[in-house]
Design an enzyme around this catalytic site. Structure first.
Site, short mmCIF file in Angstrom:
data_model
loop_
_atom_site.label_atom_id
_atom_site.label_comp_id
_atom_site.label_asym_id
_atom_site.label_seq_id
_atom_site.Cartn_x
_atom_site.Cartn_y
_atom_site.Cartn_z
N GLY A 1 -3.45 9.12 0.57
CA GLY A 1 -4.61 9.94 -0.33
C GLY A 1 -6.54 9.54 0.71
O GLY A 1 -6.59 8.70 0.80
N ASP B 1 -0.10 -5.17 -1.56
CA ASP B 1 -1.46 -4.99 -0.70
C ASP B 1 -3.41 -5.14 -1.55
O ASP B 1 -3.68 -4.49 -1.49
CB ASP B 1 -1.40 -3.13 -0.48
CG ASP B 1 -2.14 -2.33 0.50
OD1 ASP B 1 -2.45 -4.03 1.68
OD2 ASP B 1 -2.55 -1.33 0.56
#
Length: 364
Positions: A67, A190
């Site tokens: 997003g 991440d």
């Protein structure tokens, strides 16, 4: 008397159905599902549209895997926030939204991004809409400071050795908390400069928990199963090598990412730099220089005198140079240990955090 009782029962049944229908069919203007505990406020889709001028491109401050992130002004102009809007056309975006909500529900730490609320609704066209609202970080991401683009109005030289040490310690403390103070432990999955955000005081906050996993109980934090399975387990250049061999996520994977990030911060080289090909990697580049050539591969910026200590540096040049060299040697040791190819040989994040505190204290 009986007709009255029957009427009351019938009314109660109808009321129950009405409540159920309301829960299942949220209003597009005001629906905001409270997926996070202890939310400070609820926010509607319409409020987020207003806060971002209709999700204007001028408000766009970041693009991610699932997003976009916008700068928003809320509370009648009194509160600046970061609004992460999920691209639900991506097949894993909804799962990422849920994973991030679950990960951020109960964690509280000064070096983790602070979430303010979530919004799960529908937009004005009747499409599903999901967003997370975070505390705004005015100094952007660590990525923009380590590798600024020509158009960015940032002075990379202002990120001194001492400030980089502070940021590295902040990140280590955040991961130590996730691995050793959360039950069950959380693996970020991440870690990279783009997911480290800097506040007004340049304090680092680890963000983006869209790939985070909860570790199963009783597995000790090493190669093990996890509770969610959203896409790839990280970003190229920072992903632990065992993940490529099909191993499940682990705290050791985060430790590897931290080691790479540490080497990147103090050499100025990204792990995906064009120079790293034909078998050469950031780790091998540093290993080849360690220990005698460490200063040759250090970011030249780190050789500059600290802004707050220029006079002393000029008077004691040799002492300052020795101090920097000693600091760099210790930093590279930690970085290489964390980024070891074998997960069994890596230190824990707790040990890494302890060592980083000692290195910073010695340099200060």
């Amino acid at each position: 008397m009986i007709p009255i009782v029957v009427t009351i029962i019938f009314f109660l049944i109808l009321s129950s159905f009405a409540v159920l229908y309301w829960k299942q069919k949220p209003n597009q203007q005001t629906s905001s599902v409270q997926l996070l505990e202890d939310q400070n406020f609820r926010v509607s889709y319409a409020e987020l549209v207003k806060a971002t001028n209709g999700f204007s491109s001028t408000k766009l401050i970041g693009l991610g895997r699932y997003g976009s992130v916008y700068k928003g002004i809320m509370d009648d102009g009194n509160t600046t926030v970061a609004i992460k809007v999920f691209n639900l056309l991506h097949r894993s975006a909804s799962r990422s939204f849920i994973a991030e909500c679950e990960a951020l529900r109960n964690i509280r730490h000064r070096n983790l991004i602070k979430i303010l609320t979530s919004c799960s609704s529908i937009d004005f066209q009747g499409n599903d809409f999901k967003a997370l609202v975070f505390e705004f970080m005015p100094n952007g991401s660590l990525e923009t400071w380590l590798h600024p683009k020509p158009v960015e109005d940032l002075h990379v030289n202002s990120l001194s050795l001492r400030k980089r040490l502070d940021i590295a310690v902040d990140i280590a403390d955040a991961l130590d908390y996730l691995h050793h103070n959360c039950q069950p432990p959380i693996v970020h999955c991440d870690l990279k400069p783009g997911n480290v955000l800097l506040d007004n005081d340049m304090c680092a906050h680890v963000g983006d928990f869209g790939l985070a996993r909860f570790l199963n109980e009783g597995t000790g934090g090493h190669i093990q199963s996890s509770s969610t399975t959203v896409g790839i387990k990280g970003t190229i250049g920072y992903v632990a090598p065992e993940y490529g061999a099909g191993c499940h996520v682990s705290t050791s994977g985060d430790v590897y990412s931290y080691g790479i990030l540490l080497l990147e911060m103090f050499t100025g080289k990204s792990p995906v730099d064009d120079m790293f090909q034909d078998g050469l990697s950031l780790c091998k580049f540093v290993e080849m220089a360690f220990p005698d050539g460490v200063m040759d591969i250090a970011n030249p910026v780190l050789m500059l005198p600290e802004p707050s200590n220029i006079a002393n540096s000029q008077r004691n040049g040799s002492d300052a140079a020795w101090k920097i060299q000693e600091c760099m040697l210790n930093l590279v040791k930690v970085g290489l240990s964390c980024a070891n190819q074998s997960w069994r040989e890596r230190m824990s994040m707790r040990d890494a955090a302890t060592m980083m505190h000692r290195i910073r204290d010695a340099y200060n």
